[in-house]
Design a protein around this motif. Structure first.
Motif, PDB file in Angstrom:
ATOM      1  N   THR A  18     -13.194  -4.836  -3.947  1.00  0.00           N
ATOM      2  CA  THR A  18     -13.147  -4.782  -5.411  1.00  0.00           C
ATOM      3  C   THR A  18     -12.007  -5.615  -5.976  1.00  0.00           C
ATOM      4  N   TYR A  19     -10.979  -5.871  -5.173  1.00  0.00           N
ATOM      5  CA  TYR A  19      -9.861  -6.691  -5.657  1.00  0.00           C
ATOM      6  C   TYR A  19      -9.450  -7.773  -4.656  1.00  0.00           C
ATOM      7  N   ALA A  20     -10.388  -8.148  -3.779  1.00  0.00           N
ATOM      8  CA  ALA A  20     -10.105  -9.160  -2.763  1.00  0.00           C
ATOM      9  C   ALA A  20      -9.752 -10.511  -3.380  1.00  0.00           C
ATOM     10  N   VAL A  21     -10.371 -10.832  -4.504  1.00  0.00           N
ATOM     11  CA  VAL A  21     -10.085 -12.120  -5.166  1.00  0.00           C
ATOM     12  C   VAL A  21      -8.619 -12.178  -5.587  1.00  0.00           C
ATOM     13  N   LEU A  22      -8.132 -11.094  -6.163  1.00  0.00           N
ATOM     14  CA  LEU A  22      -6.732 -11.059  -6.583  1.00  0.00           C
ATOM     15  C   LEU A  22      -5.799 -11.051  -5.377  1.00  0.00           C
ATOM     16  N   THR A  23      -6.182 -10.345  -4.328  1.00  0.00           N
ATOM     17  CA  THR A  23      -5.378 -10.337  -3.102  1.00  0.00           C
ATOM     18  C   THR A  23      -5.257 -11.749  -2.542  1.00  0.00           C
ATOM     19  N   GLU A  24      -6.372 -12.446  -2.496  1.00  0.00           N
ATOM     20  CA  GLU A  24      -6.370 -13.827  -2.007  1.00  0.00           C
ATOM     21  C   GLU A  24      -5.524 -14.717  -2.910  1.00  0.00           C
TER      22      GLU A  24
ATOM     23  N   THR B 299      -8.061  -7.621   4.100  1.00  0.00           N
ATOM     24  CA  THR B 299      -8.562  -6.618   5.036  1.00  0.00           C
ATOM     25  C   THR B 299      -7.608  -5.430   5.131  1.00  0.00           C
ATOM     26  N   LEU B 300      -6.459  -5.514   4.461  1.00  0.00           N
ATOM     27  CA  LEU B 300      -5.458  -4.454   4.496  1.00  0.00           C
ATOM     28  C   LEU B 300      -5.425  -3.711   3.170  1.00  0.00           C
ATOM     29  N   LEU B 301      -5.250  -2.410   3.218  1.00  0.00           N
ATOM     30  CA  LEU B 301      -5.107  -1.613   2.004  1.00  0.00           C
ATOM     31  C   LEU B 301      -3.871  -2.080   1.242  1.00  0.00           C
ATOM     32  N   GLY B 302      -4.059  -2.452  -0.017  1.00  0.00           N
ATOM     33  CA  GLY B 302      -2.947  -2.973  -0.800  1.00  0.00           C
ATOM     34  C   GLY B 302      -2.693  -4.450  -0.574  1.00  0.00           C
ATOM     35  N   GLY B 303      -3.446  -5.060   0.343  1.00  0.00           N
ATOM     36  CA  GLY B 303      -3.328  -6.501   0.563  1.00  0.00           C
ATOM     37  C   GLY B 303      -2.176  -6.928   1.449  1.00  0.00           C
ATOM     38  N   MET B 304      -1.426  -5.975   1.999  1.00  0.00           N
ATOM     39  CA  MET B 304      -0.291  -6.319   2.864  1.00  0.00           C
ATOM     40  C   MET B 304       0.079  -5.128   3.720  1.00  0.00           C
ATOM     41  N   LYS B 305       0.904  -5.369   4.733  1.00  0.00           N
ATOM     42  CA  LYS B 305       1.367  -4.285   5.588  1.00  0.00           C
ATOM     43  C   LYS B 305       2.367  -3.416   4.843  1.00  0.00           C
ATOM     44  N   ALA B 306       2.312  -2.134   5.102  1.00  0.00           N
ATOM     45  CA  ALA B 306       3.247  -1.205   4.474  1.00  0.00           C
ATOM     46  C   ALA B 306       4.549  -1.193   5.271  1.00  0.00           C
ATOM     47  N   ASN B 307       5.536  -1.925   4.780  1.00  0.00           N
ATOM     48  CA  ASN B 307       6.855  -1.929   5.407  1.00  0.00           C
ATOM     49  C   ASN B 307       7.916  -2.045   4.318  1.00  0.00           C
ATOM     50  N   ASP B 308       9.178  -1.961   4.707  1.00  0.00           N
ATOM     51  CA  ASP B 308      10.273  -1.945   3.728  1.00  0.00           C
ATOM     52  C   ASP B 308      10.336  -3.230   2.912  1.00  0.00           C
ATOM     53  N   PHE B 309      10.097  -4.370   3.554  1.00  0.00           N
ATOM     54  CA  PHE B 309      10.163  -5.645   2.841  1.00  0.00           C
ATOM     55  C   PHE B 309       9.090  -5.715   1.762  1.00  0.00           C
ATOM     56  N   ASN B 310       7.845  -5.410   2.139  1.00  0.00           N
ATOM     57  CA  ASN B 310       6.757  -5.459   1.166  1.00  0.00           C
ATOM     58  C   ASN B 310       6.900  -4.374   0.102  1.00  0.00           C
TER      59      ASN B 310
ATOM     60  N   TYR C 297       0.265   1.015  -5.152  1.00  0.00           N
ATOM     61  CA  TYR C 297       1.075   2.238  -5.212  1.00  0.00           C
ATOM     62  C   TYR C 297       1.406   2.727  -3.803  1.00  0.00           C
ATOM     63  N   TYR C 298       0.466   2.549  -2.889  1.00  0.00           N
ATOM     64  CA  TYR C 298       0.704   2.922  -1.493  1.00  0.00           C
ATOM     65  C   TYR C 298       1.800   2.049  -0.895  1.00  0.00           C
ATOM     66  N   ILE C 299       1.707   0.744  -1.095  1.00  0.00           N
ATOM     67  CA  ILE C 299       2.710  -0.168  -0.554  1.00  0.00           C
ATOM     68  C   ILE C 299       4.084   0.131  -1.154  1.00  0.00           C
ATOM     69  N   ALA C 300       4.115   0.464  -2.439  1.00  0.00           N
ATOM     70  CA  ALA C 300       5.382   0.724  -3.133  1.00  0.00           C
ATOM     71  C   ALA C 300       5.954   2.101  -2.819  1.00  0.00           C
ATOM     72  N   GLY C 301       5.159   2.960  -2.225  1.00  0.00           N
ATOM     73  CA  GLY C 301       5.639   4.289  -1.877  1.00  0.00           C
ATOM     74  C   GLY C 301       5.413   5.351  -2.935  1.00  0.00           C
ATOM     75  N   PHE C 302       4.692   5.024  -3.999  1.00  0.00           N
ATOM     76  CA  PHE C 302       4.398   6.015  -5.035  1.00  0.00           C
ATOM     77  C   PHE C 302       3.283   6.961  -4.592  1.00  0.00           C
ATOM     78  N   TYR C 303       2.338   6.441  -3.794  1.00  0.00           N
ATOM     79  CA  TYR C 303       1.247   7.247  -3.256  1.00  0.00           C
ATOM     80  C   TYR C 303       1.327   7.224  -1.737  1.00  0.00           C
ATOM     81  N   THR C 304       0.925   8.322  -1.115  1.00  0.00           N
ATOM     82  CA  THR C 304       0.741   8.296   0.329  1.00  0.00           C
ATOM     83  C   THR C 304      -0.524   7.498   0.637  1.00  0.00           C
TER      84      THR C 304
END
Length: 249
Positions: free
Chosen positions: A47-53, A60-71, A174-181
């Motif tokens: 649904t938002y792959a165009v914006l992710t690209e 292929t990743l939830l939020g478009g990136m890996k969930a880590n401290d840098f991101n 929100y998941y990547i930012a830590g607002f949502y699990t």
């Protein structure tokens, strides 16, 4: 013999270094052997792959990136800059605004005003001139004319895809930012995605609505985003091969 031992030591050190580099890459976006992603998550990401690209992410990743401290730091700054989201409360408020109102409410109201002003009775050039005098910008008026055409052809819900697709993208961010699990982001994403499935009949129909909304909001052409969409459809990891009616549970 001593020379051979030295070369052997260099070889061992070199091999060890390559292993370390490989581990580092697998910890970032460089690892090609990724865990298989569930089709439901890929559907949501579509649904938002165009914006992710467009943002240089991995759709292929939830939020478009890996969930880590840098991101996480990157996403926190981005959400604050573009959405005024700074905490869980503002995150929920913004998501609820998109789902309950969004830009589609203003769009429907404005188009209704134009209809009451008998815009349908004007030729396209006449309507553009009329709107240009009101908004004071010919380019903006041109896109408002397009928006009215879309209203005539698709009704008040012509740009619904714009709001709903961005709502799903917010859940991932929100998941990547830590607002949502991760579970919260997935549950909400699937809930919105089910609404999208009911609202539209295909990926193309959803994307058409999304792009109409983008042009209404930005007063810019959506051609670049459509090109990305069409390009993704040619790839081996094309998300849009997924069945539109895939059960999202």
């Amino acid at each position: 013999m001593i020379k051979q031992d030295m070369n052997k030591q260099k070889f061992i050190k070199y091999t060890f270094l390559l292993c370390i580099i490989g581990l580092i890459l697998c910890g970032s976006a460089g690892c090609t052997q990724q865990k298989k992603v569930q089709p439901e998550i890929l559907w949501v990401n579509g649904t938002y792959a165009v914006l992710t690209e467009l943002n240089g992410g991995d759709y292929t990743l939830l939020g478009g990136m890996k969930a880590n401290d840098f991101n996480k730091r990157l996403e926190l700054a981005s959400l604050e800059e573009w959405w005024d989201v700074t905490d869980r409360a503002s995150a929920d408020e913004t998501l609820n605004w998109l789902l309950d109102t969004g830009h589609r409410a203003d769009y429907a109201s404005l188009m209704q005003v134009l209809e009451e002003d008998d815009a349908s009775g004007l030729e396209r050039e006449e309507l553009a001139k009329y709107l240009s005098e009101i908004v004071g910008d010919e380019e903006e008026a041109k896109y408002l004319v397009n928006a009215y055409d879309n209203y005539v052809n698709y009704g008040a819900g012509a740009i619904d895809g714009w709001d709903y697709c961005r709502a799903v993208s917010l859940c991932g961010w929100y998941y990547i930012a830590g607002f949502y699990t991760e579970q919260e982001a997935l549950d909400k994403s699937l809930e919105i995605a089910q609404t999208i499935q009911k609202r539209f009949s295909s990926w193309d129909e959803m994307m058409d609505s999304y792009l109409r909304g983008y042009e209404y909001w930005s007063y810019e052409s959506g051609d670049a985003r459509r090109e990305i969409y069409e390009d993704i459809k040619t790839r081996n990891n094309n998300l849009y091969l997924l069945d539109w009616n895939l059960p999202l549970t």
